[in-house]
Write an enzyme that holds these catalytic residues in place. Structure first.
Site, PDB file in Angstrom:
ATOM      1  N   GLU A 114       0.967  -1.346  -0.440  1.00  0.00           N
ATOM      2  CA  GLU A 114       0.256   0.085   0.417  1.00  0.00           C
ATOM      3  C   GLU A 114       0.356   1.067  -0.009  1.00  0.00           C
ATOM      4  O   GLU A 114       2.018   1.343   0.358  1.00  0.00           O
ATOM      5  CB  GLU A 114      -1.038   0.173   1.011  1.00  0.00           C
TER       6      GLU A 114
ATOM      7  N   LEU B 113      -1.303   4.334   0.634  1.00  0.00           N
ATOM      8  CA  LEU B 113      -1.541   5.621   1.986  1.00  0.00           C
ATOM      9  C   LEU B 113      -0.631   6.643   2.355  1.00  0.00           C
ATOM     10  O   LEU B 113      -0.224   6.330   3.222  1.00  0.00           O
ATOM     11  CB  LEU B 113      -3.122   4.760   2.581  1.00  0.00           C
TER      12      LEU B 113
ATOM     13  N   LEU C 188       8.848  19.083  -0.535  1.00  0.00           N
ATOM     14  CA  LEU C 188       9.647  19.585  -0.157  1.00  0.00           C
ATOM     15  C   LEU C 188       9.243  20.763   0.517  1.00  0.00           C
ATOM     16  O   LEU C 188       9.831  22.218   0.770  1.00  0.00           O
ATOM     17  CB  LEU C 188      10.670  20.581  -1.295  1.00  0.00           C
ATOM     18  N   ASN C 189       8.643  20.637   1.381  1.00  0.00           N
ATOM     19  CA  ASN C 189       7.864  21.593   2.758  1.00  0.00           C
ATOM     20  C   ASN C 189       9.250  21.236   3.807  1.00  0.00           C
ATOM     21  O   ASN C 189       8.711  20.877   4.854  1.00  0.00           O
ATOM     22  CB  ASN C 189       6.682  21.190   2.856  1.00  0.00           C
TER      23      ASN C 189
ATOM     24  N   CYS D  62       5.088   4.752   8.765  1.00  0.00           N
ATOM     25  CA  CYS D  62       5.472   4.307   8.215  1.00  0.00           C
ATOM     26  C   CYS D  62       7.421   5.248   7.844  1.00  0.00           C
ATOM     27  O   CYS D  62       7.884   4.297   7.636  1.00  0.00           O
ATOM     28  CB  CYS D  62       4.831   5.176   6.665  1.00  0.00           C
TER      29      CYS D  62
END
Length: 443
Positions: A149, A151, A248-249, A258
């Site tokens: 997954e 998500l 890219l913040n 995760c």
């Protein structure tokens, strides 16, 4: 198609509900009787936008059911979606995978396709096949499929129906054709590969995204030293199609269930195969140190933090979820408490979970206003929309000294300069405003 899903954690529940929504008959299985009863009544144990709505809809239509019974005689396909938590050495704990495989093997009465949704180390699907075949009746054929997954918590339902691709790893045409049929109604591109490559795609994807985050945070540190604006830098970088503007913040790093787990697991996978993954080790090191920047800035702004009232705005690891796993608020709150600060926390959703993760000294408030009242410093940890939309006057009217340290760069510098706020963000120029007479001085 009749599908059984073992495990109703984040991945299992979203997977089961989504498959029901596209017309399959789904049975979600969990050993927790209270949790199963709650889900059967249409109540989700996790906060995820749109999930409860789809649960209720598909329960009523008869496409979705929940049970504690561990048998699969009526299932055409069985999905494994149990947890693979991180062990102290960074490897994945596969005990629940092993238990699920053993349960499947004891219950099989016909040839079966087993699909692994859980994130597992490379080679695990072959191990699952061996476990099942050794315990199942000799005449039964088992086909294993890896279907990882991708998500994002907080937008998992949206991602399921609007993802970039579906990855299917298998070693025979039957598994490939069945999984193609199951996923056809999602209307997404399907990428076929072998079992081990599918397993690696999951880890490599998350590790690369984590690398982008740590990279831009390192750039933000340089921007602060040379007087550049990391937002402008990231925008200019992102316009290059080879780089792209996603992840890219600049901020205080990644968290959740995760990225931390998968990056550590990939380092271990590399080490177990005699490869020193130096780049990824640095990514992890940068991320761990990034979280403490807000505490460092607070100390620089007010000196000794002992006795200071510090407000934490946002506690979950990201917006639109109540997940506190690896949330930046945890080490930040602990360090503030260690330094003697009076810590007050707010989150629109995650407070019930946060009570189990944050130090017992932390006070929790139900509103932003209560959290800010009398505060010496406000730390923005999670960029919830309700926090991003705060009228900046709120800081000046409620705080003892309006010092705002923004770990997510929620506010535009132009807007901040209109208010008497000492504003510190990540990789952007500091704004220190104060009123003198009737004039607003900026420096």
């Amino acid at each position: 198609m009749r599908i059984s899903v073992i495990g109703t954690g984040y991945v299992g529940l979203v997977t089961g509900v989504s498959l029901a929504e596209i017309g399959h008959h789904i049975t979600c299985i969990d050993i927790d009787e209270a949790k199963v009863a709650m889900m059967a009544s249409g109540i989700s144990p996790i906060y995820e936008p749109e999930l409860e709505h789809l649960m209720e809809k598909n329960i009523q239509s008869g496409h979705l059911s929940f049970t504690t019974e561990l048998h699969f005689s009526s299932a055409d396909v069985i999905y494994i979606a149990v947890g693979t938590p991180q062990l102290p050495d960074g490897t994945s704990d596969l005990q629940y995978i092993e238990q699920a495989s053993q349960v499947i093997a004891r219950s099989l009465t016909k040839d079966t396709i087993v699909v692994t949704k859980s994130t597992v180390p490379v080679g695990t699907n072959h191990w699952i096949k061996t476990l099942i075949e050794e315990a199942a009746p000799e005449e039964i054929k088992v086909t294993i499929v890896s279907n990882p997954e991708f998500l994002r918590e907080g937008s998992a339902v949206y991602d399921t129906f609007n993802g970039d691709r579906i990855v299917i790893g298998t070693e025979n045409n039957q598994g490939r054709e069945i999984l193609d049929d199951i996923n056809a109604s999602f209307g997404l591109p399907i990428y076929h590969t072998d079992l081990k490559s599918a397993e690696m795609i999951k880890y490599a994807s998350n590790a690369f995204l984590a690398t982008k985050i740590s990279f831009i945070n390192e750039i933000s540190a340089i921007c602060e030293k040379v007087g550049a604006n990391v937002e402008d830098v990231a925008l200019g970088m992102g316009k290059d199609n080879r780089i792209g503007d996603k992840f890219l913040n600049a901020g205080i790093g990644y968290g959740g269930s995760c990225f931390p787990k998968d990056t550590n697991a990939l380092v271990q996978i590399a080490g177990n195969n005699e490869h020193d993954f130096k780049l990824l080790k640095s990514v992890i090191e940068v991320n761990n140190s990034q979280r403490m920047k807000l505490v460092e800035r607070a100390r620089e702004a007010v000196g000794d933090l002992s006795g200071k009232r510090i407000s934490l705005l946002g506690l979950s690891f990201k917006p639109n979820t109540d997940d506190m796993r690896e949330a930046a608020s945890i080490p930040i709150a602990q360090e503030l408490v260690n330094q003697g600060a009076d810590v007050v926390g707010y989150d629109p959703i995650a407070i019930p979970n946060a009570r189990s993760f944050l130090p017992e000294e932390v006070q929790f408030k139900e509103t932003i206003e209560e959290t800010l009242r009398g505060a010496d410093v406000a730390l923005i940890i999670t960029e919830w929309e309700v926090i991003k939309s705060i009228d900046l006057i709120t800081y000046t009217t409620l705080m003892t000294s309006p010092i705002v340290i923004d770990g997510r760069n929620c506010y535009s510098l132009d807007e901040v300069r209109r208010h008497p706020i000492h504003y510190i963000s990540i990789g952007r120029p500091e704004v220190q405003n104060r009123f003198v007479g009737n004039s607003l001085n900026t420096r």
